[in-house]
Every structure is written in structure tokens, then in C-alpha cells.
Write a protein that holds these residues in place. Structure first.
Motif, mmCIF file in Angstrom:
data_model
loop_
_atom_site.group_PDB
_atom_site.id
_atom_site.type_symbol
_atom_site.label_atom_id
_atom_site.label_comp_id
_atom_site.label_asym_id
_atom_site.label_seq_id
_atom_site.Cartn_x
_atom_site.Cartn_y
_atom_site.Cartn_z
ATOM 1 N N LEU A 96 -3.105 -3.475 8.465
ATOM 2 C CA LEU A 96 -1.777 -2.958 8.115
ATOM 3 C C LEU A 96 -1.082 -3.901 7.128
ATOM 4 N N ALA A 97 -1.107 -5.194 7.443
ATOM 5 C CA ALA A 97 -0.460 -6.178 6.561
ATOM 6 C C ALA A 97 -1.120 -6.182 5.184
ATOM 7 N N PHE A 98 -2.453 -6.087 5.166
ATOM 8 C CA PHE A 98 -3.176 -6.095 3.896
ATOM 9 C C PHE A 98 -2.791 -4.870 3.065
ATOM 10 N N TRP A 99 -2.695 -3.718 3.760
ATOM 11 C CA TRP A 99 -2.337 -2.480 3.051
ATOM 12 C C TRP A 99 -0.923 -2.595 2.469
ATOM 13 N N ILE A 100 0.005 -3.133 3.256
ATOM 14 C CA ILE A 100 1.389 -3.297 2.777
ATOM 15 C C ILE A 100 1.408 -4.151 1.514
ATOM 16 N N LEU A 101 0.664 -5.272 1.543
ATOM 17 C CA LEU A 101 0.673 -6.186 0.399
ATOM 18 C C LEU A 101 -0.081 -5.605 -0.778
ATOM 19 N N HIS A 102 -1.185 -4.909 -0.482
ATOM 20 C CA HIS A 102 -2.045 -4.498 -1.587
ATOM 21 C C HIS A 102 -1.456 -3.384 -2.414
ATOM 22 N N ARG A 103 -0.550 -2.639 -1.812
ATOM 23 C CA ARG A 103 0.113 -1.614 -2.615
ATOM 24 C C ARG A 103 0.905 -2.270 -3.732
ATOM 25 N N ALA B 160 2.015 -18.334 5.015
ATOM 26 C CA ALA B 160 1.821 -18.003 3.595
ATOM 27 C C ALA B 160 2.812 -16.914 3.174
ATOM 28 N N LEU B 161 2.976 -15.927 4.057
ATOM 29 C CA LEU B 161 3.899 -14.831 3.753
ATOM 30 C C LEU B 161 5.335 -15.332 3.705
ATOM 31 N N MET C 214 8.281 -9.221 3.575
ATOM 32 C CA MET C 214 9.024 -9.250 4.838
ATOM 33 C C MET C 214 8.310 -8.402 5.892
ATOM 34 N N LEU C 215 7.890 -7.202 5.496
ATOM 35 C CA LEU C 215 7.179 -6.293 6.398
ATOM 36 C C LEU C 215 5.886 -6.930 6.889
ATOM 37 N N ALA C 216 5.104 -7.432 5.934
ATOM 38 C CA ALA C 216 3.814 -8.028 6.285
ATOM 39 C C ALA C 216 4.026 -9.231 7.196
ATOM 40 N N PHE C 217 5.080 -9.997 6.906
ATOM 41 C CA PHE C 217 5.381 -11.174 7.730
ATOM 42 C C PHE C 217 5.714 -10.739 9.160
#
Length: 311
Positions: free
Chosen positions: A135-142, A58-59, A20-23
Motif C-alpha cells: 500500500l505504501a509503495f503504491w501511494i509513493l509510486h503514483r 525515511a518517509l 504523509m499517507l505512506a508514513f
């Protein structure tokens, strides 16, 4: 299942929150890039916005998949609503192809009639887009230790998107330093190729799933051989149908066996084999003691070039 239900639910909630955040981040910046592209006259920014749209989509599908996976199956939809995300992915892929064609068409027009491009506006927005992607990548990659296919796919999307933002920045730098505007349509075509690549993959996967194709990663002749090898009671495996609903593989198969002492134990071992080696939790197995008499039983044997001499 080893872990308790509540644990998997909190994990799902965590996934949903990340997605949701990344989206939110991606969708917001996509809008900013579209506006920026229109104001600055930059096609590369618009192409990158198209790329960000693939990400946002995709998100969103990943998020929907997490939500729909929770809805229980009912009498009418016995698999639940998992296929809806596949359908959405299919529609998304087609939309992306259309966007790409429009951008390439516009780029070709711009080679013939160059347009002025506001380099400063362009670079500011391209850099902001790059930061949004990071930022989105970091949110997802965690969340990558959680092996959720959707979250992983979304993270890969965002990574591809970083290249798009870099392309827009390069174009802006070239325009600011040399004033050579054709670099903008050139880079927009490159970014469009990136978009087309993810769209094509998405199209292939969703069409395969909608046509009840077997998951690409699974080799049915191999599965049949391994099952016969691993369980000495199993003589022959045929009439195999394997397909995918959402992320879940589903299989039905006929197994000719030597009459066992304990029918249910053998059935359990076959199920365990499928789950353990192929991650197929949903299997319907018909056990037979005589060779199968059904006319359609040999369909698989005839059409599969691999199964000539393996019995």
C-alpha cells in the motif's frame, strides 16, 4: 524557472500528502509488528519492524525536507533549514545500526537457547505487514513522475521492506509446517543485513553532506574540463568548492577568462552551463583576466590527480 510558482507549490503539497499517507501506514504497521513480534516471540517480525522503522524514518525525513524547503532563509540561517534533514538522517542511520546489532545479538542468543514461536500469530502479522508495504509503495509510486529525490528514496526503502515481510512470512510458514524454530533467528539476521545496508548508505550520504563533501554524482575535474571546452573564452577553472545543502548543490569557483566584450553575458553563459549540465542553480563565480595570484588558488590543482595536462 519555466513553470509558475503556484504549480510547484501544488506539486509540493501533493508530495507532502503522499509522504504523509505512506508514513501513517508504515508507522502504524511498525507498531503492530513490534507488538506481534513480542506476543508471538518472533525475532524475524521484530527485525522486520526494525526495517519498517527505517522506512517510517525515511518517509518522515522526506516529509520534513518538503516542509523545511518552504521555510525562507533568514539572516542567521542563510541556507534556510535544509541541513536539518541531513542531520536527522545521520541520527537515524546510527539508530538503525544499533537496532541491527541488538537484533543480531538476540538472534545469536536464540541459536543457543531456542525460544517457542507462535507461528499463526506471526504469519497473520507478517502478511498484514506485506500488505501495508504494498500500500505504501503504491501511494509513493503514483508520485514517481515527479522526480523528487526524497519521494524516490522513500519508495526504494519501502521496496526493500517488502523483502523483510516476505522473510517473516517464510519463517512463519516453516515454523507452522515443520516446527523448526531456528529459521526465525536465521531470517531475522538476513533482514538485519537489509537494514544494515540501507543504514550504511544513509550514513555515508549524510556524513558526506555534513562534512561539506561534493555530491557523489559530480566529478569536479570533469566539470572543469567541460567548462573550458564548452566556452572558448574560458582558459582555466580553479579554486572550485562544491558542496550540498539539502538536495541543492552549491558551487563557488574562479574562472580565468579572455577579457570579454560583454562581461555579464559571459557570466550568464557560465551560469547557464552549470545549471544546464550539472543542475547547479546556486553558483558564485569570480571572473579573472590574469592568472590568479592567491596562494590557496592552486590547492585544487595540487591535490587533484586528474588535472595535470588538461590546460
Amino acid at each position: 524557472m519555466a513553470h509558475s510558482h503556484s504549480h510547484s507549490h501544488s506539486n509540493q503539497d501533493e508530495n507532502a500528502r503522499r509522504l504523509m499517507l505512506a508514513f501513517a501506514v508504515t508507522a502504524t504497521f511498525m507498531v503492530i509488528e513490534v507488538i506481534g513480534g513480542l506476543i508471538s516471540g518472533s525475532l524475524a517480525l521484530l527485525a522486520d519492524a526494525g526495517h519498517m522503522l527505517t522506512d517510517a524514518a525515511a518517509l518522515l525525513f522526506a516529509l520534513l525536507a518538503v516542509q523545511f524547503a518552504r521555510r525562507p532563509p533568514n539572516a542567521r540561517h542563510t541556507f534556510g533549514w535544509l541541513r536539518l534533514t541531513t542531520l536527522a538522517a545521520f541520527v537515524n542511520a546510527i539508530a538503525l545500526v544499533v537496532i541491527t546489532i541488538l537484533i543480531v545479538w538476540e538472534a545469536i542468543q536464540r541459536f543457543r537457547f531456542p525460544q517457542p514461536v507462535a507461528g499463526t500469530t506471526m504469519i497473520v502479522i507478517a502478511v498484514a505487514g506485506l500488505i501495508a508495504n504494498l500500500l505504501a509503495f503504491w501511494i509513493l509510486h503514483r508520485g514517481s513522475e515527479e522526480k523528487n529525490l526524497n519521494v524516490r528514496a522513500a519508495a526504494l526503502h519501502v521496496l526493500g521492506d517488502l523483502l523483510g515481510s516476505v522473510g517473516a512470512i517464510v519463517a512463519a510458514v516453516v515454523i507452522l509446517t515443520t516446527g523448526w524454530t531456528p529459521v526465525d533467528p536465521i531470517l531475522s539476521i538476513l533482514v538485519s543485513c537489509l537494514v544494515l545496508r540501507s543504514a550504511w548508505k544513509l550514513l555515508q550520504e549524510s556524513v558526506n553532506e555534513l562534512l561539506e563533501g561534493a555530491p557523489v554524482s559530480m566529478d569536479i575535474p570533469d566539470l572543469k574540463r567541460n567548462l573550458c571546452r564548452s566556452l572558448p573564452e574560458v582558459r582555466n577553472v580553479h579554486h572550485v568548492h562544491l558542496w550540498q545543502v539539502g538536495e541543492k548543490p552549491v558551487i563557488t569557483l574562479h574562472v580565468q577568462v579572455i577579457p570579454p566584450h560583454d562581461h555579464d553575458a559571459l557570466l550568464g553563459r557560465i551560469q547557464h552551463f552549470l545549471e544546464h549540465h550539472y543542475a547547479i542553480a546556486h553558483a558564485t563565480i569570480q571572473m579573472e583576466y590574469q592568472p590568479c595570484a592567491g596562494a590557496d588558488c592552486h590547492l585544487n590543482e595540487l591535490h587533484s590527480p586528474h588535472t595535470h595536462h588538461h590546460h
